[in-house]
Design a protein around this motif. Structure first.
Motif, PDB file in Angstrom:
ATOM      1  N   TYR A  98      38.020  38.621 -13.496  1.00  0.00           N
ATOM      2  CA  TYR A  98      37.777  37.861 -14.716  1.00  0.00           C
ATOM      3  C   TYR A  98      38.325  38.521 -15.978  1.00  0.00           C
ATOM      4  O   TYR A  98      38.394  37.896 -17.028  1.00  0.00           O
ATOM      5  CB  TYR A  98      36.281  37.592 -14.904  1.00  0.00           C
ATOM      6  N   VAL A  99      38.680  39.788 -15.912  1.00  0.00           N
ATOM      7  CA  VAL A  99      39.169  40.481 -17.104  1.00  0.00           C
ATOM      8  C   VAL A  99      40.452  39.824 -17.585  1.00  0.00           C
ATOM      9  O   VAL A  99      41.388  39.594 -16.814  1.00  0.00           O
ATOM     10  CB  VAL A  99      39.402  41.975 -16.818  1.00  0.00           C
ATOM     11  N   ARG A 135      35.874  32.907 -11.971  1.00  0.00           N
ATOM     12  CA  ARG A 135      35.917  31.720 -11.114  1.00  0.00           C
ATOM     13  C   ARG A 135      34.542  31.491 -10.513  1.00  0.00           C
ATOM     14  O   ARG A 135      33.706  32.399 -10.433  1.00  0.00           O
ATOM     15  CB  ARG A 135      36.943  31.909  -9.992  1.00  0.00           C
ATOM     16  N   LYS A 136      34.278  30.271 -10.092  1.00  0.00           N
ATOM     17  CA  LYS A 136      33.000  29.941  -9.481  1.00  0.00           C
ATOM     18  C   LYS A 136      32.867  30.661  -8.147  1.00  0.00           C
ATOM     19  O   LYS A 136      33.792  30.676  -7.336  1.00  0.00           O
ATOM     20  CB  LYS A 136      32.881  28.427  -9.277  1.00  0.00           C
ATOM     21  N   HIS A 137      31.715  31.265  -7.933  1.00  0.00           N
ATOM     22  CA  HIS A 137      31.474  31.993  -6.693  1.00  0.00           C
ATOM     23  C   HIS A 137      30.972  31.031  -5.621  1.00  0.00           C
ATOM     24  O   HIS A 137      30.007  30.299  -5.837  1.00  0.00           O
ATOM     25  CB  HIS A 137      30.442  33.097  -6.920  1.00  0.00           C
ATOM     26  N   THR A 138      31.602  31.025  -4.466  1.00  0.00           N
ATOM     27  CA  THR A 138      31.232  30.091  -3.391  1.00  0.00           C
ATOM     28  C   THR A 138      30.944  30.801  -2.076  1.00  0.00           C
ATOM     29  O   THR A 138      30.776  30.148  -1.048  1.00  0.00           O
ATOM     30  CB  THR A 138      32.351  29.064  -3.185  1.00  0.00           C
ATOM     31  N   PHE A 168      29.935  39.264 -10.584  1.00  0.00           N
ATOM     32  CA  PHE A 168      28.993  39.873 -11.522  1.00  0.00           C
ATOM     33  C   PHE A 168      27.724  39.027 -11.561  1.00  0.00           C
ATOM     34  O   PHE A 168      26.609  39.557 -11.531  1.00  0.00           O
ATOM     35  CB  PHE A 168      29.667  39.933 -12.893  1.00  0.00           C
ATOM     36  N   HIS A 169      27.882  37.702 -11.615  1.00  0.00           N
ATOM     37  CA  HIS A 169      26.760  36.770 -11.563  1.00  0.00           C
ATOM     38  C   HIS A 169      27.159  35.651 -10.599  1.00  0.00           C
ATOM     39  O   HIS A 169      28.131  34.937 -10.856  1.00  0.00           O
ATOM     40  CB  HIS A 169      26.454  36.169 -12.942  1.00  0.00           C
ATOM     41  N   SER A 170      26.399  35.494  -9.526  1.00  0.00           N
ATOM     42  CA  SER A 170      26.831  34.583  -8.468  1.00  0.00           C
ATOM     43  C   SER A 170      26.424  33.137  -8.680  1.00  0.00           C
ATOM     44  O   SER A 170      26.982  32.235  -8.072  1.00  0.00           O
ATOM     45  CB  SER A 170      26.257  35.048  -7.128  1.00  0.00           C
ATOM     46  N   GLY A 171      25.401  32.903  -9.480  1.00  0.00           N
ATOM     47  CA  GLY A 171      24.844  31.555  -9.614  1.00  0.00           C
ATOM     48  C   GLY A 171      23.426  31.475  -9.077  1.00  0.00           C
ATOM     49  O   GLY A 171      22.663  30.579  -9.453  1.00  0.00           O
TER      50      GLY A 171
END
Length: 288
Positions: A29-30, A36-39, A213-216
């Motif tokens: 993401y840097v 991107r969305k984590h799936t 970093f944050h999955s949802g």
């Protein structure tokens, strides 16, 4: 000093971003507006858990080092420098640096700042508290943790808030077990916090962490959250990070789109660990 006449924090001067050696891998993401969305889910293999543990250990050691420098007269900018230099010396990237545009290598949340305070030229005074939130990225995995430290000597009710917030986190961790819904964590935390009349912040939560970093995945810290009904299973990795206040839970966001403060300016504390669900409960992955 960036405080108003009533002693409440106001934005200070933020220095330019610190450099990270080119040979340290960056999260994807840097340099982008958002990750991107984590799936890929929140359950990890034993090998992956060990890599998360390595990142978590680096983050915990960085927090421990920064905490040793929390004292009256130090700036949060200086604390950021200490944390940044430790992380890169371990070959780790500071996960916050460049995450959705965040400009620093750690979050430093002072007194009424609930979370996401940006290090600047704020000078800590005797009795201030500051939460140091550091996430390390190494080998493709993040380890996320935070602790609240006292500069000098705090008022008794503030010192008690700090220790009880740590205990609230520990009680949330003890509630973790395979087969339970994640909302049991918040039930345990709020049952403890309400004994002292503390506010339990609802809008900022624990989260899945590891490759992202944050999955949802959301881990609530308050009771009455039946809609957060993900069932915990062995190998699931997430954070527990309650934020408790001496007053209300309403909040305001500064113009920087990061710094969150209690609306009533009441003092707030936070503690956080990354953990993995085991067959018998939970194992903390963010220990020095």
């Amino acid at each position: 000093m960036p405080k108003d006449s009533a002693g409440h924090l106001i934005p200070g001067r933020i220095s330019s971003r610190r450099a990270v050696p080119s040979d340290i891998p960056r999260p994807a993401y840097v340099g982008k507006p958002a990750p991107r969305k984590h799936t890929e889910g929140d359950v990890y293999s034993p090998g992956d858990v060990e890599l998360i543990r390595e990142s978590g250990r680096i983050a915990a050691q960085a927090i421990e080092l920064v905490g040793q420098h929390v004292k009256p007269g130090v700036t949060t900018e200086e604390l950021d420098r200490i944390g940044h230099e430790f992380l890169i010396a371990q070959g780790a990237y500071p996960s916050t640096l460049g995450y959705r545009g965040y400009p620093k290598s750690l979050c430093s949340s002072v007194n009424e700042v609930i979370c996401h305070g940006i290090p600047d030229d704020t000078v800590l005074e005797d009795g201030d508290i500051v939460n140091i939130d550091i996430t390390a990225f190494k080998n493709g995995f993040h380890g996320d943790s935070n602790q609240t430290f006292i500069a000098g000597t705090a008022q008794p009710e503030v010192a008690q808030l700090v220790e009880r917030t740590r205990e609230a986190m520990n009680r949330g961790i003890k509630a973790v077990a395979p087969g339970r819904e994640v909302n049991v964590v918040g039930r345990a935390i709020e049952a403890y916090a309400k004994r002292f009349g503390y506010g339990v912040v609802r809008d900022f939560t624990g989260h899945g962490v590891g490759r992202p970093f944050h999955s949802g995945l959301i881990i609530p810290h308050y009771d009455s959250a039946p809609h957060y009904d993900d069932v915990m299973v062995p190998g699931m990795v997430f954070t527990i990070e309650p934020m408790l206040t001496l007053g209300g839970i309403e909040w305001d966001m500064w113009a920087d789109d990061w710094t969150v403060t209690t609306r009533d300016k009441s003092i707030t504390a936070q503690f956080e660990h990354t953990l993995v669900v085991t067959e018998r409960g939970a194992e903390v992955l963010t220990l020095p």
